[in-house]
Design a protein around this motif. Structure first.
Motif, PDB file in Angstrom:
ATOM      1  N   ALA A   1     -34.485  34.401  21.406  1.00  0.00           N
ATOM      2  CA  ALA A   1     -35.057  34.582  20.075  1.00  0.00           C
ATOM      3  C   ALA A   1     -35.092  36.063  19.701  1.00  0.00           C
ATOM      4  O   ALA A   1     -34.752  36.432  18.581  1.00  0.00           O
ATOM      5  N   VAL A   2     -35.474  36.909  20.638  1.00  0.00           N
ATOM      6  CA  VAL A   2     -35.515  38.346  20.363  1.00  0.00           C
ATOM      7  C   VAL A   2     -34.112  38.867  20.097  1.00  0.00           C
ATOM      8  O   VAL A   2     -33.890  39.663  19.181  1.00  0.00           O
ATOM      9  N   THR A   3     -33.159  38.428  20.897  1.00  0.00           N
ATOM     10  CA  THR A   3     -31.778  38.869  20.714  1.00  0.00           C
ATOM     11  C   THR A   3     -31.237  38.420  19.364  1.00  0.00           C
ATOM     12  O   THR A   3     -30.523  39.164  18.700  1.00  0.00           O
ATOM     13  N   ALA A   4     -31.594  37.212  18.942  1.00  0.00           N
ATOM     14  CA  ALA A   4     -31.119  36.708  17.660  1.00  0.00           C
ATOM     15  C   ALA A   4     -31.704  37.508  16.502  1.00  0.00           C
ATOM     16  O   ALA A   4     -31.054  37.681  15.469  1.00  0.00           O
ATOM     17  N   LEU A   5     -32.919  38.004  16.650  1.00  0.00           N
ATOM     18  CA  LEU A   5     -33.558  38.771  15.587  1.00  0.00           C
ATOM     19  C   LEU A   5     -33.091  40.215  15.526  1.00  0.00           C
ATOM     20  O   LEU A   5     -33.239  40.868  14.503  1.00  0.00           O
ATOM     21  N   ARG A   6     -32.540  40.699  16.611  1.00  0.00           N
ATOM     22  CA  ARG A   6     -32.099  42.094  16.651  1.00  0.00           C
ATOM     23  C   ARG A   6     -30.864  42.267  15.778  1.00  0.00           C
ATOM     24  O   ARG A   6     -29.901  41.506  15.899  1.00  0.00           O
ATOM     25  N   PRO A   7     -30.870  43.254  14.909  1.00  0.00           N
ATOM     26  CA  PRO A   7     -29.702  43.434  14.043  1.00  0.00           C
ATOM     27  C   PRO A   7     -28.481  43.875  14.846  1.00  0.00           C
ATOM     28  O   PRO A   7     -28.604  44.570  15.849  1.00  0.00           O
ATOM     29  N   LYS A   8     -27.342  43.423  14.394  1.00  0.00           N
ATOM     30  CA  LYS A   8     -26.095  43.805  15.045  1.00  0.00           C
ATOM     31  C   LYS A   8     -25.830  45.277  14.763  1.00  0.00           C
ATOM     32  O   LYS A   8     -26.032  45.759  13.648  1.00  0.00           O
ATOM     33  N   ALA A   9     -25.394  45.981  15.773  1.00  0.00           N
ATOM     34  CA  ALA A   9     -25.088  47.399  15.614  1.00  0.00           C
ATOM     35  C   ALA A   9     -23.645  47.544  15.190  1.00  0.00           C
ATOM     36  O   ALA A   9     -22.739  47.027  15.837  1.00  0.00           O
ATOM     37  N   GLY A  10     -23.449  48.217  14.107  1.00  0.00           N
ATOM     38  CA  GLY A  10     -22.092  48.501  13.671  1.00  0.00           C
ATOM     39  C   GLY A  10     -21.584  49.724  14.392  1.00  0.00           C
ATOM     40  O   GLY A  10     -22.343  50.432  15.051  1.00  0.00           O
TER      41      GLY A  10
END
Length: 119
Positions: free
Chosen positions: A54-63
């Protein structure tokens, strides 16, 4: 703890018999306790894995924020270990800002603000 046994008056055979009975009872109780702890650990592992997802899913993807000028397909988001190409470039005296991608100024500005806060 009063037991009703006078151990010093008992024979070695009687003491050994009590010892064997205690060993069996203790082994059974320890096995039951170990099983209970294992079940709790399994529950915690499942909870931990699901909350980590859940935490990983909420973390924004780094461009990508940095690009290798020699090989433009090699990019780095600024997270994790620095790639080899960047480590070599920095060791050669170049600065990190030279490799920054200026595609999205809002992302770059946020990155600059974070860098200034953290020194």
């Amino acid at each position: 703890m009063a037991t009703g046994y006078n151990f010093s008056a008992m024979s070695i055979d009687a003491l050994w018999q009590i010892h064997e009975e205690l060993r069996i009872v203790l082994a059974a109780k320890m096995a039951a306790q170990r099983q209970e702890i294992d079940e709790r650990l399994r529950d915690l592992d499942q909870f931990s894995a699901s909350s980590q997802r859940a935490v990983t899913a909420l973390r924004p993807k780094a461009g990508p924020f940095y690009r290798n000028p020699d090989r433009p397909t090699q990019v780095w988001s600024g997270r994790g270990l620095r790639p080899r190409w960047l480590v070599f470039q920095l060791a050669a005296g170049r600065r990190l800002d030279e490799f920054r991608i200026e595609a999205d100024s809002s992302i770059v500005d946020a990155d600059d603000a974070r860098a200034q806060r953290h020194g």
